[in-house]
Design a protein around this motif. Structure first.
Motif, short mmCIF file in Angstrom:
data_model
loop_
_atom_site.label_atom_id
_atom_site.label_comp_id
_atom_site.label_asym_id
_atom_site.label_seq_id
_atom_site.Cartn_x
_atom_site.Cartn_y
_atom_site.Cartn_z
N TYR A 42 0.86 -1.19 0.00
CA TYR A 42 0.00 0.00 0.00
C TYR A 42 0.89 1.23 0.00
O TYR A 42 1.69 1.43 0.91
N LEU A 43 0.74 2.07 -1.03
CA LEU A 43 1.48 3.33 -1.14
C LEU A 43 0.51 4.48 -0.91
O LEU A 43 -0.34 4.77 -1.75
N ALA A 44 0.62 5.11 0.26
CA ALA A 44 -0.28 6.20 0.64
C ALA A 44 0.17 7.51 0.02
O ALA A 44 1.36 7.83 0.01
N THR A 45 -0.80 8.27 -0.47
CA THR A 45 -0.50 9.52 -1.17
C THR A 45 -0.46 10.74 -0.26
O THR A 45 0.11 11.77 -0.63
N ALA A 46 -1.07 10.66 0.93
CA ALA A 46 -1.07 11.81 1.84
C ALA A 46 -1.17 11.27 3.26
O ALA A 46 -2.26 11.04 3.77
N SER A 47 -0.02 11.06 3.90
CA SER A 47 0.03 10.46 5.22
C SER A 47 1.20 11.06 6.00
O SER A 47 2.29 11.23 5.45
N LEU A 48 0.96 11.36 7.28
CA LEU A 48 2.01 11.95 8.12
C LEU A 48 2.20 11.23 9.45
O LEU A 48 3.24 11.40 10.09
N ASP A 49 1.23 10.48 9.91
CA ASP A 49 1.26 9.86 11.23
C ASP A 49 2.52 8.99 11.37
O ASP A 49 2.67 7.96 10.71
N GLU A 50 3.42 9.41 12.26
CA GLU A 50 4.70 8.71 12.40
C GLU A 50 4.54 7.31 12.98
O GLU A 50 5.41 6.46 12.82
N ARG A 51 3.43 7.06 13.63
CA ARG A 51 3.20 5.73 14.19
C ARG A 51 3.01 4.68 13.10
O ARG A 51 3.31 3.49 13.31
#
Length: 360
Positions: free
Chosen positions: A88-97
Motif C-alpha cells: 500500500y502506497l499512501a498519497t497523503a500520510s504523516l502519522d509517524e506511528r
C-alpha cells in the motif's frame, strides 16, 4: 474520499493516479499487460476505508493499493494491507506511528519532518517570532505536527502562548481567536485543512484580530484560497511540495508536460495533491515493471520488495523509501500569497520572491 467533506482533496489525488496509469497503458502497460484501476470512495469515513480495502484486496484480488487522504483513513487501509500482504502506497500520510509499527507493506510519499522543518524554520529565521499560537485539527498527522512544532519552538526559546486542538468541522473559532489576541501571539500556525483555514481567516477579520503571519499547514496552497478569500488572502502563508508555476524544481520540463496532460484530460489545472497521486502511481508502476522484468510475481512479497527498492524521479522530486517505508527525499517549501498568486518565500535558497510582512 470522492464525496463528503474531503472530496476536493480525494478527487485531486485520484485524478493524478488516473493520469499516470492512463499514460502507462498508452505506452503498452507493464510487461505487455494493461493496468486496471479499481477505485472506491471511502467518503471520508474510516469504516468505509476499511471495507473498501478489504474488498479490493480480497474479492477483487488487487495486487497493490494506492491513494488515501488523512491518517484516520490511511491507518485502517494500512492494517488491511499488512494482513493481506498487499503493498500500500499512501498519497497523503504523516502519522509517524504508521511507519513505526513494522508494517512491511506500508509506504508513503509524504512525511511529517519536512512540514516541521519549514514551518518552524520560517517562524524562527524570517518572522523572528517569540510568541506563537498553534491551533490544530484533532487528526493524527495534524496533532503530531503541532506537538513537534511546539517542541522545536520552545527549544529555541519561543513562547507557545496558545496550543489548542479542535474537532474537524468546527464552526466557531472565536474563543480561540480571542485567546490569541489576549496572549499577544505574533504568528498563528494553523495545522488544519482547507475549509477550516478559510473560516479562521474570515472570523479573524470579523473580530479585528491581526497577527504578523497566518501559516496554514495543509490546503493553503490550493488556488481556491485566493478565489474564496479574494483580497483577504493577501499575505497568507502555506506549504507545498509542488505547484504549477510556483515550485517546479529541477524537473521543469516534466512538470510542464504533466500540467498540459492533466489540464487536457480533466479540464483544469492540477493542484499539489494531484501531483502526490501522480508521483505515487509512477513509483508503484515502476515497482510493477521491475518485478515483471525480473521474472518475479507482480504480487505479494515480490512486489513489496520491488517497491521498497524503487527509485523514481518525478516532478514531485525523487521518490525512494527508507527501511520503514518513509520517503527519503520529500521536501516542502513555504509559499505566501502576493498580488493574487502563490510565491515561494522559504527556505531562502528556494525562494522566488522576498517575504512581504504586514505594515506596522
Amino acid at each position: 474520499p470522492l464525496t463528503g467533506p474531503l472530496a476536493l482533496q480525494g478527487t485531486s489525488i485520484h485524478q493524478g493516479i488516473e493520469l499516470a496509469i492512463e499514460e502507462r497503458n498508452a505506452r503498452g502497460g507493464v510487461d505487455g499487460r494493461s493496468i486496471a484501476l479499481l477505485s472506491r470512495d471511502d467518503e471520508g469515513r474510516p469504516e468505509r476505508a476499511l471495507a473498501a480495502a478489504e474488498e479490493l484486496t480480497g474479492r477483487r484480488g488487487a495486487v497493490a493499493l494506492v491513494g488515501g487522504y488523512v491518517d484516520s483513513l490511511v491507518g485502517p487501509i494500512a492494517e488491511v494491507a499488512d494482513r493481506a500482504r498487499v503493498p500500500y502506497l499512501a498519497t497523503a500520510s504523516l502519522d509517524e506511528r504508521l511507519t513505526g509499527r513494522g508494517n512491511r507493506y506500508f509506504f508513503r510519499i509524504s512525511s511529517l519532518s519536512s512540514y516541521v522543518r519549514v514551518t518552524t524554520g520560517i517562524t524562527l529565521d524570517t518572522l523572528k517570532a517569540d510568541n506563537v499560537a498553534i491551533l490544530y485539527s484533532h487528526t493524527p498527522g495534524a496533532s503530531q505536527l503541532a506537538r513537534r512544532q511546539k517542541e522545536a519552538l520552545e527549544k529555541a526559546g519561543v513562547r507557545v502562548s496558545v496550543y489548542e486542538p479542535f474537532a474537524p468541522g468546527l464552526s466557531d473559532f472565536t474563543p480561540f481567536l480571542v485567546r490569541i489576541r489576549e496572549q499577544g501571539a505574533q504568528v498563528l500556525l494553523s495545522d488544519t485543512f482547507f475549509a477550516d483555514h478559510l473560516l479562521l481567516v474570515r472570523q479573524m477579520a470579523q473580530a479585528g484580530i491581526t497577527v504578523r503571519a497566518f501559516l496554514g499547514a495543509f490546503g493553503m496552497e490550493f488556488p481556491g484560497v485566493i478565489r474564496e478569500l479574494g483580497p483577504s488572502s493577501e499575505g497568507l502563508y502555506g506549504t507545498t511540495a509542488w505547484q504549477p508555476g510556483v515550485n517546479p524544481g529541477a524537473q521543469d520540463a516534466e512538470s510542464r508536460a504533466f500540467i498540459d496532460a492533466y489540464t487536457k484530460r480533466f479540464g483544469g489545472a492540477p493542484v499539489p495533491l494531484s501531483m502526490h497521486g501522480y508521483a505515487a502511481a509512477r513509483a508503484l508502476l515502476a515497482a510493477l515493471e521491475a518485478s515483471a522484468r525480473g521474472g518475479r510475481p507482480v504480487t505479494g512479497e515480490a512486489l513489496r520488495d520491488a517497491l521498497a527498492a524503487a527509485d523514481v524521479t518525478t516532478p514531485l522530486g525523487r521518490v525512494k523509501f527508507d527501511n520503514k517505508g518513509d520517503p527519503l527525499y520529500y521536501e516542502r517549501v513555504v509559499v505566501q500569497i502576493q498580488n493574487g498568486r502563490h510565491v515561494v518565500v522559504y527556505p531562502k535558497n528556494r525562494a522566488t520572491a522576498p517575504i512581504q510582512l504586514p505594515a506596522r
